[in-house]
Every structure is written in C-alpha cells, then in structure tokens.
Design a protein around this motif. Structure first.
Motif, PDB file in Angstrom:
ATOM      1  N   THR A 223      38.957  46.567  47.632  1.00  0.00           N
ATOM      2  CA  THR A 223      39.596  45.723  46.611  1.00  0.00           C
ATOM      3  C   THR A 223      38.514  44.827  46.014  1.00  0.00           C
ATOM      4  O   THR A 223      38.162  43.801  46.601  1.00  0.00           O
ATOM      5  CB  THR A 223      40.719  44.862  47.209  1.00  0.00           C
ATOM      6  N   PRO A 224      37.956  45.203  44.879  1.00  0.00           N
ATOM      7  CA  PRO A 224      36.866  44.413  44.298  1.00  0.00           C
ATOM      8  C   PRO A 224      37.334  43.008  43.917  1.00  0.00           C
ATOM      9  O   PRO A 224      38.516  42.773  43.653  1.00  0.00           O
ATOM     10  CB  PRO A 224      36.482  45.210  43.046  1.00  0.00           C
ATOM     11  N   TYR A 225      36.394  42.098  43.887  1.00  0.00           N
ATOM     12  CA  TYR A 225      36.671  40.770  43.347  1.00  0.00           C
ATOM     13  C   TYR A 225      36.823  40.892  41.826  1.00  0.00           C
ATOM     14  O   TYR A 225      36.154  41.693  41.191  1.00  0.00           O
ATOM     15  CB  TYR A 225      35.522  39.808  43.657  1.00  0.00           C
ATOM     16  N   SER A 250      39.280  35.682  46.884  1.00  0.00           N
ATOM     17  CA  SER A 250      40.178  36.778  47.277  1.00  0.00           C
ATOM     18  C   SER A 250      41.067  36.325  48.420  1.00  0.00           C
ATOM     19  O   SER A 250      40.844  35.272  49.018  1.00  0.00           O
ATOM     20  CB  SER A 250      39.367  38.008  47.718  1.00  0.00           C
ATOM     21  N   THR A 251      42.075  37.140  48.712  1.00  0.00           N
ATOM     22  CA  THR A 251      42.906  36.949  49.895  1.00  0.00           C
ATOM     23  C   THR A 251      42.731  38.166  50.799  1.00  0.00           C
ATOM     24  O   THR A 251      42.955  39.300  50.370  1.00  0.00           O
ATOM     25  CB  THR A 251      44.388  36.798  49.536  1.00  0.00           C
ATOM     26  N   GLU A 252      42.271  37.917  52.011  1.00  0.00           N
ATOM     27  CA  GLU A 252      42.080  38.990  52.986  1.00  0.00           C
ATOM     28  C   GLU A 252      43.125  38.836  54.094  1.00  0.00           C
ATOM     29  O   GLU A 252      43.882  37.861  54.121  1.00  0.00           O
ATOM     30  CB  GLU A 252      40.659  38.945  53.550  1.00  0.00           C
ATOM     31  N   TYR A 253      43.162  39.793  55.044  1.00  0.00           N
ATOM     32  CA  TYR A 253      44.238  39.782  56.039  1.00  0.00           C
ATOM     33  C   TYR A 253      43.753  39.983  57.472  1.00  0.00           C
ATOM     34  O   TYR A 253      44.508  40.411  58.331  1.00  0.00           O
ATOM     35  CB  TYR A 253      45.280  40.861  55.684  1.00  0.00           C
ATOM     36  N   ILE A 265      37.504  39.259  57.551  1.00  0.00           N
ATOM     37  CA  ILE A 265      36.975  40.606  57.357  1.00  0.00           C
ATOM     38  C   ILE A 265      37.467  41.146  56.016  1.00  0.00           C
ATOM     39  O   ILE A 265      38.635  40.986  55.667  1.00  0.00           O
ATOM     40  CB  ILE A 265      37.415  41.546  58.492  1.00  0.00           C
ATOM     41  N   LYS A 266      36.559  41.778  55.253  1.00  0.00           N
ATOM     42  CA  LYS A 266      36.894  42.427  53.979  1.00  0.00           C
ATOM     43  C   LYS A 266      36.395  43.870  54.048  1.00  0.00           C
ATOM     44  O   LYS A 266      35.255  44.117  54.443  1.00  0.00           O
ATOM     45  CB  LYS A 266      36.246  41.688  52.807  1.00  0.00           C
ATOM     46  N   ASP A 372      27.996  41.336  45.747  1.00  0.00           N
ATOM     47  CA  ASP A 372      28.585  40.838  44.505  1.00  0.00           C
ATOM     48  C   ASP A 372      30.060  41.217  44.426  1.00  0.00           C
ATOM     49  O   ASP A 372      30.668  41.602  45.430  1.00  0.00           O
ATOM     50  CB  ASP A 372      27.803  41.343  43.293  1.00  0.00           C
ATOM     51  N   GLU A 373      30.657  41.106  43.225  1.00  0.00           N
ATOM     52  CA  GLU A 373      32.084  41.351  43.052  1.00  0.00           C
ATOM     53  C   GLU A 373      32.484  42.793  43.375  1.00  0.00           C
ATOM     54  O   GLU A 373      33.640  43.074  43.668  1.00  0.00           O
ATOM     55  CB  GLU A 373      32.519  41.042  41.618  1.00  0.00           C
TER      56      GLU A 373
END
Length: 411
Positions: A223-225, A250-253, A265-266, A372-373
């Motif tokens: 999921t790119p920024y 961003s929102t991560e889980y 973690i992303k 980067d994004e």
C-alpha cells in the motif's frame, strides 16, 4: 535519490518454523534535504568472459536454519554494531554481506585464523554454507560473490571449488592494474543495480586477491504512501538540531512494543518482506534499542506483534557510505587474519610467485538505502583485500520525528 541519512545494518534471522530474514535494520539520527542523484553516464564495462559463468555448479538447496544458527547470526549482527560504537552520526552496515565475505575466506583459512573467524561469527564454515544455501533469492533480493586473483598467482583448486560450489563465486584472473579496478567497479555496479557504482580506487602494494560479496534489495509497498499527503515537518536530530524532513503518513495494523521502544510493521508487495520501524523510549537511543537485545530477543520482537491500527508518520530518507571494518573485526577477535602468518595457506597453489604468506590487508563495505512513498531500495558490497604478507477508537500512534531504528524483514 539522496535524502535524510540513515544508520543502517543488514542482518538475517531465521525461525525454526520458517524463515524470518531481517535484511535491513537502520537508525535514522539526522536528516538532510532530499536530493536527486547525479546520473552515471559511463556504461559499465563488459567485465566477464561468459565462459567464466560455467565454472561452478548451483549451490545446494538448504532447509530452514536451526534456531541456534539464526540466533548466532543475529548475535553477530548486534556485536558488529557494538564494535562500530566509535562511528559518529549516521551509520549503515550489512552484517549479512560481511558474514558471507568472511565465509568465503574461511574456505581458505586454517588453524588459529579459522578458529578466530568462527569465534567472531559464532558460526562454523559449514553453518555459513547452510545459511547461504537457504537464502531466498527472488525478484526483490539478490546475492552475488566474486574473486579477482592476480594473474601470476594460481588459486588452490580446492579453494576455488569451494568458492564456486558453496558461494556461487565468479572467479577472474587479471593483472592488478587500472583495467582490473574498472572491472571490479563495473561488477559491483551491475550486481547492485547501480546503487553502488564504485568500491575500489587502487590496489594496495602486494595485493594478491580481492573477494567481494554484493547484496541488492528492491521492493514496492503493498500500500504505497499517497504523495499528496507528504508534508514538510521538523525532525529533531540526535544533536538536538531541528531539521526539515518530508513526512509520509499511513495507518498500519501491526504494532510493536518492547521495554525500550514502540513501532510498527509495513508490508511490501508480494508479502515476502516487511518494513519494521522502532522509536526508542525515553532514555534510549536507536543503537541501544538494537544492542540491548540478544539474537533470540530480536527474533521474538519481530514475531510477536499486536494486531491494532497504528497511525504512523515517517520521513522519506536515504543514506550511502563506505565503512572500514578492519579495526572493528580485529577488536572483535579476528586479529590473526590480519597478521603475517600461514593462516590462509589453503588459498593459493604452491606455484604462486608470491613468496609471502597471505593475510587480510583490509575489509571495507559500501552501503546504500532509500525509502520513499513507493518502496525501498538497498544494497551492500563487502570488499576483502588479501596481500602477500494503523478512524478506530482503539489505536496507537508512532511518529518518527526523532532518531529511530528500522528493519526490512522476511515475512
């Protein structure tokens, strides 16, 4: 692209239930403005005779590593960071690349030199071969090895066979002149996809053999920024200086919480690799977040996360540097490899014109990382020179606006 500098290290951890490979762990301690890199106009030299690619058989396939091997390699990574404690500011280092390079020279080491290398690594030569065999090369990551041997020094056949069989090393014989330096740099440039275009500028006097390990990683975020939400903000460097950074949101889980840090973690596309960020708690610095853990504790942190939304803010950044690892390795206990003794008597044949015993003259490592994004690119080349003699009510927040640690791990 160059931007905020990062303090990075490449390490590898593998769990007993499956692989957990930590490719990059980094400390961002200072930010610099984002820059566009200068293009490389000179095309790389065709450095290899295609026949040389037929010299080795494929490395044997390996199973998952034992917990002991995984812990030992993680411990080596942590001890290497500790040995580099005199390095100020940003630092980027790849323990995995260094371990592979040391594994190659272990093939030609004997007696005290071999014993010290195994003690420093915490792994036997056989353990390192198994680690290399189990390494999951893919479209996202690649590893390559090579040996350049001075043309008047024939290589011992067994050392050559071990280098090709266990590390898939390409072997080149050439006069050690400017053309050979161009060839070595072209090899590094190609193996790192242009991230590290140059690693060697001149040969030391009496140089006999150059060993290289190259690691390259490139992956896009799953999921790119959104660049529309990237904004300027203040990053407080370790010195206390306030610097302008470009922050991605961003929102991560996957939330991480330890005694000395919080993080998230992303994931990257394909689900094979993940980015881990760790923000030190009060009283800790990024280096301490890593070095306070054992190898086992580090692997446990990466496999025990809380599934909860994490609202994250992270600067985009990059870093590149060259490190001299000669003194740190000697301080870790590998001093015999650098002394003029018969520690590498299994490398060259008795026909070599060099009458002096081989010893390590230097070990350097060039590293590069860019976040980067859209994703991440990272690379490392280790050079050994041998001479004759996560809008939910319950959520967490992690804002990386001061020095932090991060890693790229295998999912």
């Amino acid at each position: 692209m160059k931007t905020q500098r990062a303090f990075a290290k490449l390490i590898r951890c593998i769990s007993v239930f499956g692989m957990l490979c930590v490719l990059v762990a980094a400390f961002l301690v200072s930010c610099t403005p984002w820059k566009t890199p200068e293009p490389v106009h000179e095309p790389p030299l065709n450095y290899v005779d295609e026949n040389s690619r037929q010299y080795y058989d494929p490395v044997p396939a390996g199973d998952n590593l034992t917990p002991e091997q995984a812990d030992a390699l993680a411990d080596f990574s942590i001890r290497l960071v500790q040995a580099l404690s005199d390095q100020e500011g940003n630092l980027t280092v790849s323990p995995l690349s260094l371990a592979y390079a040391l594994g190659m020279i272990e093939n030609g080491a004997s007696e005290e030199t071999l014993a010290q290398l195994e003690e420093v690594l915490g792994l036997s030569a056989e353990d390192l071969r198994e680690i290399y065999a189990a390494f999951p090369q893919s479209d996202n990551i690649s590893v390559a090895n090579a040996l350049w041997v001075r043309d008047d020094c024939p290589v011992d056949p067994q050392f050559l066979e071990d280098s090709r069989t266990f590390y898939e090393a390409e072997v080149f014989n050439a006069p050690f002149d400017d053309q050979a330096i161009h060839q070595i740099n072209a090899w590094a440039n190609e193996q790192t996809d242009g991230m590290i275009p140059s690693v060697l500028h001149q040969f030391p006097e009496n140089a006999v053999m150059i060993l290289l390990d190259a690691i390259a990683f490139s992956a896009k975020w799953i999921t790119p920024y959104d660049p529309a939400f990237t904004t300027d903000g203040t990053f407080v460097a370790a010195s206390g200086e306030e610097q302008t950074a470009h922050y991605m949101r961003s929102t991560e889980y996957a939330y991480i919480e330890t005694e000395c840090a919080t993080g998230f973690i992303k994931s990257y596309e394909g689900g094979d690799y993940e980015f881990v960020a760790l923000l030190p708690n009060e009283g800790y610095d990024p280096r301490g977040v890593i070095t306070a853990m054992s190898g086992t504790e580090l692997r446990n942190v990466l496999t025990h996360t809380e599934y909860i939304p994490v609202h994250t803010v992270m600067p985009r950044f990059s870093n590149e540097m060259q490190l001299d690892l000669t003194d740190p390795l000697q301080n870790m206990g590998a001093d015999a490899a650098f002394s003029e003794q018969e520690g590498f008597d299994r490398m060259l044949s008795t026909d070599c014109e060099s009458s002096q015993p081989l010893n390590l003259d230097s070990i350097t490592q060039n590293t590069f990382i860019e976040v980067d994004e859209y994703g991440t690119r990272a690379a490392a080349v280790t050079v050994e020179i041998l001479c004759g003699s996560a809008a939910i009510d319950d959520y967490r927040e992690v804002t990386l606006n001061r020095p932090f640690a991060y890693m790229i791990v295998e999912a």
